[in-house]
Design an enzyme around this catalytic site. Structure first.
Site, PDB file in Angstrom:
ATOM      1  N   ASP A 300       0.852  -1.301   0.048  1.00  0.00           N
ATOM      2  CA  ASP A 300       0.101   0.098   0.050  1.00  0.00           C
ATOM      3  C   ASP A 300       0.938   1.175   0.047  1.00  0.00           C
ATOM      4  O   ASP A 300       1.643   1.561   0.714  1.00  0.00           O
ATOM      5  CB  ASP A 300      -0.905  -0.164   1.137  1.00  0.00           C
ATOM      6  CG  ASP A 300      -1.756   1.345   1.565  1.00  0.00           C
ATOM      7  OD1 ASP A 300      -2.810   1.154   0.591  1.00  0.00           O
ATOM      8  OD2 ASP A 300      -1.452   2.194   2.248  1.00  0.00           O
ATOM      9  N   GLU A 370       1.202  -0.390  -4.875  1.00  0.00           N
ATOM     10  CA  GLU A 370       0.412   0.593  -5.045  1.00  0.00           C
ATOM     11  C   GLU A 370       0.943   1.974  -5.296  1.00  0.00           C
ATOM     12  O   GLU A 370       1.264   2.409  -4.327  1.00  0.00           O
ATOM     13  CB  GLU A 370      -0.973   0.542  -4.276  1.00  0.00           C
ATOM     14  CG  GLU A 370      -1.822   1.454  -4.714  1.00  0.00           C
ATOM     15  CD  GLU A 370      -2.252   2.421  -3.300  1.00  0.00           C
ATOM     16  OE1 GLU A 370      -3.306   3.181  -3.799  1.00  0.00           O
ATOM     17  OE2 GLU A 370      -1.432   2.592  -2.771  1.00  0.00           O
TER      18      GLU A 370
END
Ligand code: GLC
Ligand code: MG
Length: 671
Positions: A300, A370
């Site tokens: 993330d 990401e």
């Protein structure tokens, strides 16, 4: 006489029994001394060359024969022949292995299906989805022929950012279940041939994490676990940095009397990756889940992991804007808060750790990162690593999230091409059209385009990502202002999965509560109804996904641009050595279109539609000069060809890894 002499004499005595060895004087005397015997042998050599060898002949005699040219030459020829055959065999084996394409790995074969655990299936009726619920629905992945499932965070969390604020990286939030539930889910998924990808959130923790409490109370070990700096308690802005969610990324902490950095919510303090203990902690957490058998991680917000330690102001996009109005992410150039030097070293460190757990066959651990900078695609591509030092298997490709901006074939080709044109050679592409942070495609592009977008996703080369519900065309819900107050990050795309026409769309059946309202269209848009309809969005998704995995041309073949205009985007997929190829014609425009592909000489004159997203065109045969598509229609045309397109159009074609095909012998290696 010694024993040795005894046996030599016996051998010679044996020889004398062979009449061929009897000399003219009546034989060799066993009593002869050694020198005499030698001269006898020499004599034998010259006198009995013409004799045949015989069984049981003594060594000395054998040597006489074996050194003769008629024995020596064939022997040497045979020796060298055997040796060269063996070497040739090794060389051929090595060449075949070297030339053969690798089999696709599990993360390349199937789409990645994103489960948002709060919203997928609620097994205990508290209104929030859970791990047991996911386990109950494993059959859905199997029905879709999905093999890789990414589950958004389910760590223990105060849920300020719905799980992206982690209180304990080694624990499951009670709302989602227990560690036992997780272990069972993972085991069940594995036994059904499914892979589980977890969200991993290295950039920040929750402000309720034990480390943060120890850091704000200046525990010597934890003091520098976060990014702290002196600041003024009232103005709270040591510099102009802003959070991704808006406003200053600094918050004053009354306990420590300093400001801490948070690139997201103030309840998500950023970890300080310049502290070696923090780096170690993060690796230990990775190892914890790797040891449990997790198959991969979605890393993330990776670009935010490091910040410049000098804490200088970032340059304003509009230098004339008053500093007090700099409150949004897009107001600044993020020169000091994203993609800092050393970031990629961290990712490589994690990749290396994952490699340790990837050694067993079939246990490859997958990493997707990401990170997104629309205008700086090169920065995103860096997460592929280099040919020698790998990082993620792919960075998420979010370019198709911009599809709603413009409804045209050329626009879609442009977005696709951004990735294809910039991806390092030999790397594997991927496509995301929706996720928990973006409006659903049925809402942003329109219900009429859901099918054509799914067809695009499943016929492009590379791994598609499907956000739960996109396989049935779910829409965003309307969030009322009061609901929006509960959640700072508006999430109308996170509504409960629509399983059936039952109460709460089958998301749960014990209560009437769901954490977000179910979309009112659930009676017509749900899995159960669509399973019964062979022309549903779901049925088409399933068909295309299954075909994609079965056909080499679609799963790993060449991808070639054919045509793009204000309505249509068309490309073909073909595979060296196979006659079967696919032409894809997708209408993203606002009107019906007739596409003329007569200039593409490699296409046959007549093209038969294998599948259309609209019933009327199934099985239709078009002349290549007039392929008709309705607004929002996608056509998949299968054809047979002797002339492939890619050899004569290298600039329009891409492939990740060439297949091993030997034209001369017509050998195609397949996995
Ligand atoms: C990622 C997630 C988003 C989350 C953020 C902070 O962008 O997709 O939902 O809020 O990271 O962890
Ligand atoms: Mg950070």
């Amino acid at each position: 006489m010694s024993l040795k002499e005894d046996s030599e004499n016996m051998e010679l005595a044996e020889c004398t029994k062979n009449p061929g060895f009897q000399d003219s004087d009546g034989g060799v005397s066993v009593e002869q001394p050694a020198e005499q015997r030698l001269s006898t042998v020499v004599r034998l050599d010259s006198e009995y060359k013409q004799l045949e060898p015989f069984a049981g002949m003594p060594k000395e005699v054998l040597l006489l024969y074996s050194s003769q040219a008629r024995y020596r030459i064939p022997r040497e020829v045979l020796f060298w022949l055997t040796l060269s055959c063996a070497l040739a065999l090794v060389a051929v084996t090595a060449t075949v292995i070297a030339l053969s394409p690798r089999c696709l790995q599990w993360w390349q074969v199937s789409p990645v299906y994103q489960v948002y655990p709060r919203s997928f299936k609620d097994s205990d009726g508290d209104g929030v989805g859970d791990l047991k619920g996911i386990q109950e629905q494993i059959h859905h992945f199997q029905y879709l022929n999905i093999k890789s499932v990414w589950i958004s965070p389910f760590y223990r969390s105060p849920m300020k950012d719905f799980g992206y604020d982690v209180e304990d990286f080694r624990d499951i939030d009670p709302r989602f279940g227990t560690m036992k539930d997780f272990d069972e889910l993972l085991a069940k998924m594995h036994s059904n041939g499914l892979k589980l990808i977890m969200d991993f959130i290295p950039n920040h923790t929750s402000d309720r994490h034990r480390w943060f409490n120890l850091s704000r109370t200046r525990d010597p070990h934890y003091e520098d676990y976060y990014v702290w700096t002196d600041c003024n308690a009232t103005s709270q802005r040591p510099n102009n940095w802003v959070s991704v969610f808006g406003n200053s990324s600094w918050t004053y902490d009354e306990v420590r009397e300093q400001c801490y950095l948070h690139q997201f919510l103030k309840e998500q303090p950023d970890l300080n990756f310049r502290n070696l203990h923090v780096r170690k902690e993060i690796i230990d957490i990775l190892v914890f889940w790797l040891k449990k058998g997790v198959d991969g991680f979605r890393m993330d917000a990776v670009k935010h992991i490091l910040e410049a330690s000098h804490l200088r102001d970032e340059p304003q996009v509009d230098p004339d804007k008053p500093p007090e109005l700099i409150i949004n992410e897009w107001d600044l150039h993020h020169d000091y808060t994203t993609t800092q030097l050393g970031l990629h070293d961290l990712l490589r460190e994690w990749r290396a750790e994952m490699n340790v757990y990837s050694r067993e066959p079939g246990r490859y651990r997958f990493m997707v990162t990401e990170s997104y900078d629309y205008n700086e695609v090169g920065k995103t591509m860096m997460y592929y690593g280099t040919p020698l030092v790998k990082e993620s298997d792919f960075p998420f490709n979010f370019y198709l999230l911009d599809l709603p901006q413009n409804s045209s074939g050329s626009w879609v080709q442009h977005l696709v091409n951004i990735w294809m044109n910039n991806m390092p050679q030999g790397q594997w592409p991927n496509w995301v059209v929706g996720n928990h942070d973006k409006p659903r495609i049925a809402t942003s592009v329109g219900q009429g385009y859901v099918r054509v977008i799914n067809m695009l996703l499943l016929t492009l080369p590379g791994t598609p990502t499907t956000y739960y519900g996109e396989e049935i065309g779910m829409e965003n819900i309307n969030i009322t202002d009061s609901q929006a107050n509960v959640n700072p990050v508006l999430d109308p795309q996170r509504a409960p999965m629509q399983w059936s026409g039952d109460v709460n769309a089958g998301f749960n059946n014990k209560t009437n509560i769901t954490w977000l309202p179910v979309h009112p269209d659930y009676k017509s848009i749900n899995v159960e109804v669509q399973k019964r309809d062979e022309r549903s969005v779901l049925a088409q998704y399933r068909f295309l996904n299954t075909l994609r995995q079965a056909e080499l041309a679609l799963s790993r073949g060449w991808f070639c641009y054919i045509h793009a205009d204000e309505n249509v985007f068309s490309f073909l997929r073909e595979f060296d050595g196979l006659r079967k190829a696919f032409l894809v014609v997708l209408n993203f425009g606002k009107e019906a279109a007739i596409t003329d592909l007569s200039s593409v000489s490699e296409l046959p004159e007549k093209l038969e539609v294998l599948m259309s997203t609209m019933q009327a065109s199934d099985g239709r045969v078009f002349h290549k000069s007039g392929i008709v598509t309705e607004e929002g229609e996608g056509l998949l045309i299968q054809y047979s060809t002797h002339t492939r397109f890619n050899p004569s159009h290298p600039g329009a074609c891409y492939i990740s890894e060439k297949a091993c095909y030997l034209e001369v012998v017509d050998i195609l290696y397949t996995c």
